[in-house]
Enzyme design. Structure first.
Site, PDB file in Angstrom:
ATOM      1  CB  CYS A 134      -0.923  -5.288   3.985  1.00  0.00           C
ATOM      2  SG  CYS A 134      -0.622  -4.937   2.237  1.00  0.00           S
ATOM      3  CB  CYS A 137       2.092  -6.820   2.193  1.00  0.00           C
ATOM      4  SG  CYS A 137       1.443  -5.157   2.127  1.00  0.00           S
ATOM      5  CG  ASP A 138       2.073  -9.735   4.869  1.00  0.00           C
ATOM      6  OD1 ASP A 138       3.199  -9.594   4.351  1.00  0.00           O
ATOM      7  OD2 ASP A 138       1.665  -9.042   5.809  1.00  0.00           O
TER       8      ASP A 138
END
Ligand code: NAP
Length: 329
Positions: A134, A137-138
């Protein structure tokens, strides 16, 4: 065993747990069946920095733990088992695990989607330690660092483009010499000076398991068999997602990729059966959007039950054929 529950929820990621919190607070005594991958995809991430309310971020498993405690506090009952079959032809709906059978008036499906993985032991080992599924997200953790994205579809290109905001360089590794992604996405990627391509290549190994973080990749040229190394600090695997819907095949409407089709928020084609989170969302796939749709599913289930009770009492029966979905809209 013979009790007909008001609400059963399948799935224990942010969608299922939020549905449980809302259903429990509505005094519906929900039963939540957690699969063997309890907690869902957040259990595979480390720091979550975009979930509102956590200014300093929170670890994925901690966030799930907090949601679970909250659902438990309001009376959600949890069962660890895999649902092996469902019967949704008429209410009460029936769910079977290996050992038990459950019946319910409403069912909330929050079984999520699983990111497809390459299947390498090193990939599994370093998941959350440089390997991610993701970018939203990261990506932030790779500011100024070289990273790689594997895949050639819209997801891979979208993630690669997004990651150029942070990374010093993004190498897209694709197993063929042509992208599957839409032409417009391809053009954007080809024009971006931070994106490079490694064509006809597959990842053989993610290094370095002994150091507990990603330091590089071993790539294999699929045409020549030649091995080479690519130094990167992160690897984003973007080879698609598989919605966990095989259980509902033939009973609930799905799109061509197997995602459950919902309308008016969380309603499926079967009255009293609701779907929330990634199992019905191929687009956003965020913890916060999953939680939001879990909330909607619980409210939809509550309203549906109220409707059934009122109609049932009016006709003198306690379980009654459900109203059409249009009556809920
Ligand atoms: P996808 O279209 O199925 O693409 C998956 C990619 O991963 C393909 O290029 C495939 O290679 C590659 N791949 C699959 N298994 C692999 C393996 N084991 N090793 C190496 N490579 C592998 O999946 P997606 O990109 O997630 O997209 C899913 C759907 O969502 C599509 O309909 C897409 O258009 C849509 N989507 C749209 C947007 C947007 O419009 N903004 C964004 C994301 C997704 P091959 O090409 O060789 O098969």
């Amino acid at each position: 065993m013979n009790e007909v529950r008001d609400v059963i929820i399948i799935g224990s990621g942010p969608a299922g747990l939020t549905a449980a919190i809302y259903a429990a607070r509505a005094n519906l005594r929900p039963l939540l069946i957690e699969g063997t991958e309890a907690g869902g995809q957040l259990m595979l991430t480390t720091m979550v920095e975009n979930y509102p309310g956590f200014a300093d971020g929170i670890l994925g498993p901690e966030l799930i733990g907090a949601m679970r405690s909250q659902a438990e506090r309001f009376g959600t009952e949890f069962i660890q088992a895999n649902v092996e079959s469902v019967e949704l032809s008429s209410p009460p709906y029936i769910l079977r695990t290996a050992d038990e059978e459950f019946r319910c008036r409403t069912l909330i499906i929050a079984t999520g989607a699983s990111a497809r993985l390459l299947g390498l032991p090193s990939e599994r080992h370093l998941m959350g330690h440089g390997v991610s599924t993701c970018a939203t997200c990261d990506g932030f953790f790779f500011r100024g660092k070289p990273i790689a994205v594997v895949g050639g579809g819209d997801s891979a290109i979208e993630e690669a483009l997004f990651l150029t905001r942070f990374a010093s360089k993004v190498t897209v590794i694709h197993r063929r010499n042509a992208l599957r992604a839409s032409k417009i996405m391809q053009e954007k990627a080809f024009e971006n000076p931070k994106i490079e391509f490694r064509w006809n290549a597959v990842v053989e190994e993610v290094k370095d398991v002994t150091r507990g973080r990603v330091t590089g990749l071993v790539l294999r040229d699929v045409l020549t068999g030649e091995l080479s190394e690519l130094e990167v600090d992160g690897l984003f695997v973007a080879i698609g997602h598989t919605p966990n819907t095989s259980l509902f095949a033939g009973q609930l409407k799905m799109d061509a990729n197997g995602y459950l089709i919902t309308h008016h928020g969380t309603l499926t084609n079967v009255p009293g059966v609701f779907a929330c989170g990634d199992v019905q969302d191929p687009v956003y796939r965020q913890a916060i959007t999953a939680a939001g749709s879990g909330c909607k599913a619980a409210i939809d289930a509550e309203r549906y039950l109220e409707h059934v009770m009122v109609e049932g009492l009016a006709r003198g029966s306690s379980i009654h054929p459900p109203p059409t979905t249009s009556s809920l809209s």
